[in-house]
Design a protein around this motif. Structure first.
Motif, PDB file in Angstrom:
ATOM      1  N   MET A 156       0.883  -1.184   0.000  1.00  0.00           N
ATOM      2  CA  MET A 156       0.000   0.000   0.000  1.00  0.00           C
ATOM      3  C   MET A 156       0.909   1.220   0.000  1.00  0.00           C
ATOM      4  N   ASN A 157       0.768   2.059  -0.986  1.00  0.00           N
ATOM      5  CA  ASN A 157       1.695   3.191  -1.062  1.00  0.00           C
ATOM      6  C   ASN A 157       1.111   4.452  -1.678  1.00  0.00           C
ATOM      7  N   THR A 158      -0.153   4.427  -2.066  1.00  0.00           N
ATOM      8  CA  THR A 158      -0.746   5.603  -2.692  1.00  0.00           C
ATOM      9  C   THR A 158      -1.925   6.094  -1.858  1.00  0.00           C
ATOM     10  N   PRO A 159      -1.825   7.267  -1.255  1.00  0.00           N
ATOM     11  CA  PRO A 159      -2.931   7.782  -0.440  1.00  0.00           C
ATOM     12  C   PRO A 159      -4.211   7.921  -1.253  1.00  0.00           C
ATOM     13  N   VAL A 160      -5.330   7.734  -0.595  1.00  0.00           N
ATOM     14  CA  VAL A 160      -6.634   7.885  -1.234  1.00  0.00           C
ATOM     15  C   VAL A 160      -6.746   9.291  -1.830  1.00  0.00           C
ATOM     16  N   GLY A 161      -7.144   9.358  -3.089  1.00  0.00           N
ATOM     17  CA  GLY A 161      -7.298  10.645  -3.765  1.00  0.00           C
ATOM     18  C   GLY A 161      -6.043  11.144  -4.434  1.00  0.00           C
ATOM     19  N   SER A 162      -4.930  10.421  -4.272  1.00  0.00           N
ATOM     20  CA  SER A 162      -3.670  10.830  -4.884  1.00  0.00           C
ATOM     21  C   SER A 162      -3.360   9.923  -6.072  1.00  0.00           C
ATOM     22  N   ASN A 163      -2.624  10.454  -7.016  1.00  0.00           N
ATOM     23  CA  ASN A 163      -2.173   9.670  -8.155  1.00  0.00           C
ATOM     24  C   ASN A 163      -0.744   9.172  -7.991  1.00  0.00           C
ATOM     25  N   ASN A 164      -0.111   9.581  -6.913  1.00  0.00           N
ATOM     26  CA  ASN A 164       1.311   9.267  -6.731  1.00  0.00           C
ATOM     27  C   ASN A 164       1.553   8.583  -5.395  1.00  0.00           C
ATOM     28  N   PRO A 165       2.490   7.636  -5.367  1.00  0.00           N
ATOM     29  CA  PRO A 165       2.854   7.001  -4.102  1.00  0.00           C
ATOM     30  C   PRO A 165       3.426   8.025  -3.125  1.00  0.00           C
ATOM     31  N   GLY A 166       3.251   7.773  -1.843  1.00  0.00           N
ATOM     32  CA  GLY A 166       3.807   8.660  -0.830  1.00  0.00           C
ATOM     33  C   GLY A 166       3.279   8.305   0.537  1.00  0.00           C
ATOM     34  N   PRO A 167       3.787   8.950   1.570  1.00  0.00           N
ATOM     35  CA  PRO A 167       3.300   8.722   2.936  1.00  0.00           C
ATOM     36  C   PRO A 167       1.906   9.299   3.117  1.00  0.00           C
ATOM     37  N   ILE A 168       1.217   8.859   4.160  1.00  0.00           N
ATOM     38  CA  ILE A 168      -0.042   9.512   4.526  1.00  0.00           C
ATOM     39  C   ILE A 168       0.242  10.517   5.635  1.00  0.00           C
ATOM     40  N   LEU A 169      -0.009  11.774   5.325  1.00  0.00           N
ATOM     41  CA  LEU A 169       0.117  12.848   6.291  1.00  0.00           C
ATOM     42  C   LEU A 169      -1.188  12.962   7.072  1.00  0.00           C
ATOM     43  N   PRO A 170      -1.212  13.718   8.155  1.00  0.00           N
ATOM     44  CA  PRO A 170      -2.472  13.891   8.887  1.00  0.00           C
ATOM     45  C   PRO A 170      -3.620  14.286   7.966  1.00  0.00           C
ATOM     46  N   GLY A 171      -4.723  13.554   8.084  1.00  0.00           N
ATOM     47  CA  GLY A 171      -5.894  13.822   7.267  1.00  0.00           C
ATOM     48  C   GLY A 171      -6.010  12.952   6.035  1.00  0.00           C
ATOM     49  N   SER A 172      -4.978  12.167   5.720  1.00  0.00           N
ATOM     50  CA  SER A 172      -5.035  11.306   4.546  1.00  0.00           C
ATOM     51  C   SER A 172      -5.007   9.837   4.964  1.00  0.00           C
ATOM     52  N   SER A 173      -5.237   8.934   4.003  1.00  0.00           N
ATOM     53  CA  SER A 173      -5.388   7.525   4.350  1.00  0.00           C
ATOM     54  C   SER A 173      -4.960   6.613   3.209  1.00  0.00           C
ATOM     55  N   TYR A 174      -4.655   5.362   3.566  1.00  0.00           N
ATOM     56  CA  TYR A 174      -4.501   4.278   2.605  1.00  0.00           C
ATOM     57  C   TYR A 174      -5.769   3.424   2.669  1.00  0.00           C
ATOM     58  N   GLN A 175      -6.086   2.762   1.558  1.00  0.00           N
ATOM     59  CA  GLN A 175      -7.247   1.875   1.536  1.00  0.00           C
ATOM     60  C   GLN A 175      -6.965   0.714   0.583  1.00  0.00           C
ATOM     61  N   PHE A 176      -7.386  -0.483   0.972  1.00  0.00           N
ATOM     62  CA  PHE A 176      -7.206  -1.650   0.119  1.00  0.00           C
ATOM     63  C   PHE A 176      -8.328  -2.646   0.381  1.00  0.00           C
ATOM     64  N   THR A 177      -8.580  -3.512  -0.598  1.00  0.00           N
ATOM     65  CA  THR A 177      -9.673  -4.480  -0.550  1.00  0.00           C
ATOM     66  C   THR A 177      -9.141  -5.866  -0.875  1.00  0.00           C
ATOM     67  N   PHE A 178      -9.718  -6.895  -0.244  1.00  0.00           N
ATOM     68  CA  PHE A 178      -9.283  -8.266  -0.469  1.00  0.00           C
ATOM     69  C   PHE A 178     -10.416  -9.223  -0.094  1.00  0.00           C
ATOM     70  N   ASP A 179     -10.270 -10.460  -0.505  1.00  0.00           N
ATOM     71  CA  ASP A 179     -11.189 -11.526  -0.122  1.00  0.00           C
ATOM     72  C   ASP A 179     -10.517 -12.401   0.933  1.00  0.00           C
ATOM     73  N   ALA A 180     -11.324 -12.961   1.830  1.00  0.00           N
ATOM     74  CA  ALA A 180     -10.793 -13.829   2.872  1.00  0.00           C
ATOM     75  C   ALA A 180     -11.843 -14.849   3.262  1.00  0.00           C
ATOM     76  N   GLU A 181     -11.404 -15.900   3.971  1.00  0.00           N
ATOM     77  CA  GLU A 181     -12.319 -16.944   4.424  1.00  0.00           C
ATOM     78  C   GLU A 181     -12.149 -17.142   5.918  1.00  0.00           C
ATOM     79  N   VAL A 182     -13.077 -17.871   6.492  1.00  0.00           N
ATOM     80  CA  VAL A 182     -13.027 -18.137   7.925  1.00  0.00           C
ATOM     81  C   VAL A 182     -11.674 -18.760   8.271  1.00  0.00           C
ATOM     82  N   GLY A 183     -11.054 -18.228   9.329  1.00  0.00           N
ATOM     83  CA  GLY A 183      -9.728 -18.689   9.732  1.00  0.00           C
ATOM     84  C   GLY A 183      -8.605 -17.812   9.238  1.00  0.00           C
ATOM     85  N   ASP A 184      -8.951 -16.802   8.446  1.00  0.00           N
ATOM     86  CA  ASP A 184      -7.934 -15.875   7.949  1.00  0.00           C
ATOM     87  C   ASP A 184      -7.790 -14.664   8.874  1.00  0.00           C
TER      88      ASP A 184
END
Length: 452
Positions: A321-349
């Motif tokens: 995870m390296n691109t803050p939400v709303g940004s087009n470029n990789p970088g750190p998340i400064l106060p007020g910004s965030s990373y977000q990611f989605t995945f699938d999982a099953e019971v026991g994960d």
């Protein structure tokens, strides 16, 4: 600013993702889809250090520095920070001494702490808040006024006194005939600052020669441009006017104190979905595996761990995870910004992840060593705020220094992987007694998991 908040290493890698399952042969049925948001909720502090100087050396109580007296104070500063201050030229309406736009650098271009006379980096400014009168003569100059904040409002801009052309103008002596400012490196990251009202500090007026004292003032250690005022723009209304007109540090001192502290970004990181009972990224109480946690914890560099995702114990899926939400470029998340990611999982994960707590040597943000269970005991997908399952960890790979100040903290280091090797086990930061103060997790990071 000498360097950006992060070097290129903190940008991580783009687009690395993997799975241990072959899409063509897997017969596993996933039990849910999840979205994770890692938000930086830390305060964005304007100043790293700040304080008031108000008692001349040798005096027992606060007051102006008259000719021959000086103020002294010490500051701690890292290689990426500068010093700024404000002190009134008494006997005027709203004139003050301060450094220019960049402040005073406390390290040279090679990163060495300075010991020097820096008076040539100090200027006489007009606050633009009160109409100028003849120094020491005008009825509303600070030595003659009937009370604070008298005089005609000017509603002008902060300008170099030498650039003031409107209204009354006066011939002030050169700065170095009134004030002397020096920086002396003490040890480590500490400096002694001296602001002296010279023995011959005088103003020539129509009423004869008058002394030119300095008022108490406020200092700040900061990154980037001088945050106290901007040349050519009106006073920010935070307390410069009170110092420049009356030598009163109360308002600016209160404002700077309320906005002082370390700003903690979070670096790019790595997340994985791992089977219950496995420790894919690290084990509490055990030395770092050598798979790439060190590079994230010290430099925010995700390249090594990202390349090792397929080799991590119990990992079913994962990515950088390296691109803050709303940004087009990789970088750190400064106060007020965030990373977000989605995945699938099953019971026991479980979900595990790591990001660097930037401004430190080797502190990282992460789950427990086994991660967060994504399903409850009844097999229901979890959803909600899971910040209470997030921790600050000390990687044990580099000796800690004062956050944002130490020469090998990520914002000050001369290059990646500097600092003294520590060779300790990974442990909770709360169990480390390094003498430094750190924030609580929930004042820096908020983590939510949403079952889709």
């Amino acid at each position: 600013m000498k360097k950006l908040i992060f070097g290129a290493a903190l940008l991580g890698l783009v687009g690395v993702s993997c799975s241990n399952d072959d899409d063509n042969t897997s017969n596993t049925t996933t039990n849910g889809s999840f979205t994770v948001t890692i938000e930086n909720v830390a305060p964005l502090n304007t100043f790293l250090k700040s304080g008031i100087f108000n008692t001349p050396v040798g005096d027992s109580s606060p007051g102006p520095a008259t000719p021959g007296k000086r103020y002294e104070f010490t500051v701690d500063a890292g290689q990426s920070q500068s010093l700024s201050f404000v002190t009134m030229l008494a006997a005027t309406n709203d004139a003050f001494f301060a450094p220019g736009n960049e402040g005073i650098a406390l390290y040279d271009e090679n990163g060495n702490p300075i010991t020097a006379d820096v008076t040539d980096q100090v200027y006489l400014w007009d606050a633009g808040t009160e109409v100028n009168e003849e120094p020491a003569v005008g009825p509303n100059t600070v030595t003659n006024q009937s009370g604070p904040n008298t005089g005609v409002d000017e509603n002008g801009n902060v300008l170099l006194m030498s650039a003031v052309t409107n209204g009354e103008t006066f011939a002030f002596p050169p700065v170095n005939e009134i004030i002397s400012v020096s920086v002396t490196h003490q040890s480590g990251t500490q400096f002694l600052i001296s602001i002296e009202d010279l023995a011959g500090a005088e103003l020539s007026t129509s009423m004869g020669t008058r002394v030119a004292p300095l008022s108490p003032g406020v200092y700040v250690v900061h990154g980037g441009d001088n945050p106290l005022f901007t040349e050519g723009e009106p006073d920010l209304g935070q307390g410069i006017e009170n110092i420049a007109e009356d030598g009163d540090v109360t308002n600016l001192g209160t404002y700077t104190a309320a906005n002082t502290g370390v700003t903690y970004p979070a670096s790019p990181g790595v997340w994985v979905v791992n089977t219950e009972g496995t420790n894919p990224l690290f084990t509490e109480g055990v030395v770092d595996y050598g798979d790439g946690i060190e590079a994230i914890a010290e430099d925010g560099n995700t390249a090594i761990l990202g390349a090792n995702i397929l080799n991590l114990s119990g990992v079913m899926d994962g990515a950088i995870m390296n691109t803050p939400v709303g940004s087009n470029n990789p970088g750190p998340i400064l106060p007020g910004s965030s990373y977000q990611f989605t995945f699938d999982a099953e019971v026991g994960d479980n979900l595990s992840f790591v990001n660097m707590l930037a401004a430190t040597n080797d502190v990282f943000i992460g789950t427990s060593d086994q991660g967060i269970a994504l399903f409850d005991t009844n097999g229901n997908a979890i959803s909600g705020d899971v910040t209470d399952e997030i921790y600050f960890w000390d990687a044990g790979t580099e000796v800690n220094e004062e956050p944002a100040i130490g020469p090998n903290t990520v914002t000050n280091q001369s290059g990646a992987d500097t600092g003294l090797d520590e060779n300790n086990a990974v442990q909770l930061l709360s169990n480390v007694n390094d003498g430094f103060t750190y924030p609580s997790v929930d004042t820096v990071i908020k983590v939510t998991i949403s079952a889709n």
